[in-house]
Write a protein that holds these residues in place. Structure first.
Motif, PDB file in Angstrom:
ATOM      1  N   CYS A  14      37.000   2.650  38.285  1.00  0.00           N
ATOM      2  CA  CYS A  14      36.745   1.798  39.447  1.00  0.00           C
ATOM      3  C   CYS A  14      37.309   0.406  39.188  1.00  0.00           C
ATOM      4  O   CYS A  14      37.082  -0.171  38.133  1.00  0.00           O
ATOM      5  N   THR A  15      38.027  -0.109  40.145  1.00  0.00           N
ATOM      6  CA  THR A  15      38.497  -1.500  40.092  1.00  0.00           C
ATOM      7  C   THR A  15      38.088  -2.179  41.392  1.00  0.00           C
ATOM      8  O   THR A  15      38.907  -2.394  42.286  1.00  0.00           O
ATOM      9  N   PRO A  16      36.789  -2.496  41.508  1.00  0.00           N
ATOM     10  CA  PRO A  16      36.300  -3.073  42.755  1.00  0.00           C
ATOM     11  C   PRO A  16      36.711  -4.530  42.906  1.00  0.00           C
ATOM     12  O   PRO A  16      37.090  -5.184  41.940  1.00  0.00           O
ATOM     13  N   GLU A  17      36.619  -5.004  44.112  1.00  0.00           N
ATOM     14  CA  GLU A  17      36.896  -6.402  44.413  1.00  0.00           C
ATOM     15  C   GLU A  17      35.586  -7.077  44.804  1.00  0.00           C
ATOM     16  O   GLU A  17      34.755  -6.489  45.494  1.00  0.00           O
ATOM     17  N   GLU A  18      35.438  -8.331  44.379  1.00  0.00           N
ATOM     18  CA  GLU A  18      34.243  -9.074  44.754  1.00  0.00           C
ATOM     19  C   GLU A  18      34.387  -9.509  46.210  1.00  0.00           C
ATOM     20  O   GLU A  18      35.420 -10.039  46.613  1.00  0.00           O
ATOM     21  N   ILE A  19      33.337  -9.260  46.984  1.00  0.00           N
ATOM     22  CA  ILE A  19      33.369  -9.630  48.399  1.00  0.00           C
ATOM     23  C   ILE A  19      32.438 -10.819  48.671  1.00  0.00           C
ATOM     24  O   ILE A  19      32.203 -11.164  49.821  1.00  0.00           O
ATOM     25  N   GLY A  20      31.952 -11.425  47.610  1.00  0.00           N
ATOM     26  CA  GLY A  20      31.094 -12.600  47.727  1.00  0.00           C
ATOM     27  C   GLY A  20      29.672 -12.322  47.314  1.00  0.00           C
ATOM     28  O   GLY A  20      29.207 -11.179  47.362  1.00  0.00           O
ATOM     29  N   ASP A  21      28.977 -13.372  46.889  1.00  0.00           N
ATOM     30  CA  ASP A  21      27.574 -13.282  46.495  1.00  0.00           C
ATOM     31  C   ASP A  21      27.310 -12.191  45.453  1.00  0.00           C
ATOM     32  O   ASP A  21      26.321 -11.465  45.549  1.00  0.00           O
ATOM     33  N   GLN A  22      28.186 -12.048  44.505  1.00  0.00           N
ATOM     34  CA  GLN A  22      28.063 -11.060  43.425  1.00  0.00           C
ATOM     35  C   GLN A  22      27.995  -9.620  43.944  1.00  0.00           C
ATOM     36  O   GLN A  22      27.389  -8.755  43.344  1.00  0.00           O
ATOM     37  N   LYS A  23      28.648  -9.361  45.060  1.00  0.00           N
ATOM     38  CA  LYS A  23      28.728  -8.013  45.626  1.00  0.00           C
ATOM     39  C   LYS A  23      30.155  -7.508  45.442  1.00  0.00           C
ATOM     40  O   LYS A  23      31.114  -8.244  45.656  1.00  0.00           O
ATOM     41  N   TYR A  24      30.270  -6.242  45.039  1.00  0.00           N
ATOM     42  CA  TYR A  24      31.572  -5.640  44.770  1.00  0.00           C
ATOM     43  C   TYR A  24      31.738  -4.390  45.621  1.00  0.00           C
ATOM     44  O   TYR A  24      30.778  -3.671  45.896  1.00  0.00           O
ATOM     45  N   PHE A  25      32.986  -4.119  45.995  1.00  0.00           N
ATOM     46  CA  PHE A  25      33.285  -2.993  46.868  1.00  0.00           C
ATOM     47  C   PHE A  25      34.665  -2.455  46.494  1.00  0.00           C
ATOM     48  O   PHE A  25      35.576  -3.226  46.213  1.00  0.00           O
ATOM     49  N   GLY A  26      34.833  -1.145  46.479  1.00  0.00           N
ATOM     50  CA  GLY A  26      36.146  -0.585  46.216  1.00  0.00           C
ATOM     51  C   GLY A  26      36.118   0.917  46.032  1.00  0.00           C
ATOM     52  O   GLY A  26      35.063   1.523  45.855  1.00  0.00           O
ATOM     53  N   GLU A  27      37.308   1.517  46.070  1.00  0.00           N
ATOM     54  CA  GLU A  27      37.443   2.954  45.835  1.00  0.00           C
ATOM     55  C   GLU A  27      37.390   3.230  44.338  1.00  0.00           C
ATOM     56  O   GLU A  27      37.741   2.380  43.526  1.00  0.00           O
ATOM     57  N   PHE A  28      36.978   4.437  44.001  1.00  0.00           N
ATOM     58  CA  PHE A  28      36.963   4.845  42.604  1.00  0.00           C
ATOM     59  C   PHE A  28      37.135   6.357  42.513  1.00  0.00           C
ATOM     60  O   PHE A  28      36.957   7.070  43.500  1.00  0.00           O
ATOM     61  N   MET A  73      31.992  29.272  26.763  1.00  0.00           N
ATOM     62  CA  MET A  73      31.345  28.835  27.999  1.00  0.00           C
ATOM     63  C   MET A  73      32.395  28.535  29.059  1.00  0.00           C
ATOM     64  O   MET A  73      33.487  28.080  28.750  1.00  0.00           O
ATOM     65  N   TYR A  74      32.023  28.824  30.323  1.00  0.00           N
ATOM     66  CA  TYR A  74      32.882  28.414  31.428  1.00  0.00           C
ATOM     67  C   TYR A  74      32.753  26.909  31.589  1.00  0.00           C
ATOM     68  O   TYR A  74      31.659  26.357  31.506  1.00  0.00           O
ATOM     69  N   VAL A  75      33.860  26.246  31.852  1.00  0.00           N
ATOM     70  CA  VAL A  75      33.872  24.801  32.083  1.00  0.00           C
ATOM     71  C   VAL A  75      34.594  24.565  33.407  1.00  0.00           C
ATOM     72  O   VAL A  75      35.772  24.864  33.546  1.00  0.00           O
ATOM     73  N   VAL A  76      33.855  24.040  34.376  1.00  0.00           N
ATOM     74  CA  VAL A  76      34.418  23.728  35.676  1.00  0.00           C
ATOM     75  C   VAL A  76      34.453  22.209  35.802  1.00  0.00           C
ATOM     76  O   VAL A  76      33.431  21.542  35.638  1.00  0.00           O
ATOM     77  N   THR A  77      35.630  21.673  36.066  1.00  0.00           N
ATOM     78  CA  THR A  77      35.776  20.233  36.236  1.00  0.00           C
ATOM     79  C   THR A  77      36.137  19.953  37.684  1.00  0.00           C
ATOM     80  O   THR A  77      37.137  20.457  38.182  1.00  0.00           O
ATOM     81  N   GLN A  78      35.291  19.163  38.328  1.00  0.00           N
ATOM     82  CA  GLN A  78      35.527  18.756  39.709  1.00  0.00           C
ATOM     83  C   GLN A  78      36.026  17.314  39.696  1.00  0.00           C
ATOM     84  O   GLN A  78      35.448  16.462  39.023  1.00  0.00           O
ATOM     85  N   PHE A  79      37.067  17.048  40.443  1.00  0.00           N
ATOM     86  CA  PHE A  79      37.640  15.710  40.541  1.00  0.00           C
ATOM     87  C   PHE A  79      37.358  15.159  41.935  1.00  0.00           C
ATOM     88  O   PHE A  79      37.572  15.850  42.938  1.00  0.00           O
ATOM     89  N   TRP A  80      36.899  13.913  41.997  1.00  0.00           N
ATOM     90  CA  TRP A  80      36.443  13.295  43.228  1.00  0.00           C
ATOM     91  C   TRP A  80      36.984  11.886  43.373  1.00  0.00           C
ATOM     92  O   TRP A  80      37.383  11.259  42.395  1.00  0.00           O
ATOM     93  N   LYS A  81      36.919  11.375  44.599  1.00  0.00           N
ATOM     94  CA  LYS A  81      37.093   9.948  44.842  1.00  0.00           C
ATOM     95  C   LYS A  81      36.027   9.539  45.842  1.00  0.00           C
ATOM     96  O   LYS A  81      35.500  10.375  46.590  1.00  0.00           O
ATOM     97  N   ALA A  82      35.698   8.243  45.834  1.00  0.00           N
ATOM     98  CA  ALA A  82      34.648   7.747  46.717  1.00  0.00           C
ATOM     99  C   ALA A  82      34.779   6.236  46.847  1.00  0.00           C
ATOM    100  O   ALA A  82      35.704   5.634  46.292  1.00  0.00           O
ATOM    101  N   VAL A  83      33.852   5.648  47.559  1.00  0.00           N
ATOM    102  CA  VAL A  83      33.780   4.204  47.730  1.00  0.00           C
ATOM    103  C   VAL A  83      32.492   3.723  47.067  1.00  0.00           C
ATOM    104  O   VAL A  83      31.444   4.347  47.224  1.00  0.00           O
ATOM    105  N   ALA A  84      32.598   2.611  46.320  1.00  0.00           N
ATOM    106  CA  ALA A  84      31.436   2.047  45.641  1.00  0.00           C
ATOM    107  C   ALA A  84      31.089   0.690  46.232  1.00  0.00           C
ATOM    108  O   ALA A  84      31.981  -0.092  46.564  1.00  0.00           O
ATOM    109  N   ALA A  85      29.804   0.439  46.334  1.00  0.00           N
ATOM    110  CA  ALA A  85      29.296  -0.871  46.731  1.00  0.00           C
ATOM    111  C   ALA A  85      28.207  -1.233  45.726  1.00  0.00           C
ATOM    112  O   ALA A  85      27.193  -0.551  45.639  1.00  0.00           O
ATOM    113  N   VAL A  86      28.444  -2.280  44.952  1.00  0.00           N
ATOM    114  CA  VAL A  86      27.509  -2.661  43.904  1.00  0.00           C
ATOM    115  C   VAL A  86      27.131  -4.125  44.098  1.00  0.00           C
ATOM    116  O   VAL A  86      27.992  -4.977  44.318  1.00  0.00           O
ATOM    117  N   ASP A  87      25.834  -4.406  44.008  1.00  0.00           N
ATOM    118  CA  ASP A  87      25.306  -5.752  44.203  1.00  0.00           C
ATOM    119  C   ASP A  87      24.687  -6.220  42.888  1.00  0.00           C
ATOM    120  O   ASP A  87      23.694  -5.661  42.433  1.00  0.00           O
TER     121      ASP A  87
END
Length: 160
Positions: free
Chosen positions: A44-58, A125-139
């Motif tokens: 994740c490489t989020p961007e600060e959107i102000g007031d110590q809040k971060y938002f971005g894709e990961f 053992m079977y090993v299944v790896t799922q790859f995802w993307k999403a949006v993060a919002a962290v305060d």
């Protein structure tokens, strides 16, 4: 950003059929409950959107370990029985996919399934790896404690 790992791990832990969920890589001798799922590789490489809040894709991955449902040293079973056993063994994989796809909390939203790979580890053992993307919002801003200038809501029970 541990908040992202924790959010995803909570969703994975609630998936039907998953007996153990954690963050980071599996430690072979410490995991004894299977199917087990591990949230890994949050990038994740989020961007600060102000007031110590971060938002971005990961991006992230969920690695699921399943015990084999049959042994190659066993007598051959009818093909239908083998298929039924495999379908039952992999039900947790589908449940994880549904849980992560439906994840929409204050930290993780808009999950998109990218791809999935299947393999076997050296323990068989079977090993299944799922790859995802999403949006993060962290305060990171501290939550102010209620004080005399910030009244608290108090619920009172009515009597009589």
């Amino acid at each position: 950003m541990i908040e992202i790992y924790q959010s995803i791990a909570r969703a994975v832990a609630e998936a039907d059929g998953i007996r153990h969920a954690d963050i980071g890589k599996r430690i072979e001798d410490h995991t004894i409950a299977y199917p087990a799922a591990f949230v890994q590789d949050v990038n994740c490489t989020p961007e600060e959107i102000g007031d110590q809040k971060y938002f971005g894709e990961f991006t992230f991955s969920v690695v699921i370990f399943l015990k084999p449902c049959h042994d190659s040293r066993e007598r051959p079973k009818p093909p239908r029985a083998v298929q039924d056993n495999l379908a039952a063994a992999f039900a947790g994989v589908h449940a994880v996919r549904r849980a992560v796809y439906g994840l929409n909390d204050q930290t993780v939203q808009n999950t998109v399934w990218l791809r999935e790979s299947l393999g076997r580890d050296r323990d068989g053992m079977y090993v299944v790896t799922q790859f995802w993307k999403a949006v993060a919002a962290v305060d990171f801003a501290p939550v102010p404690a209620p004080g005399p200038d910030r009244p608290r809501l108090v619920m009172e029970e009515k009597t009589g």
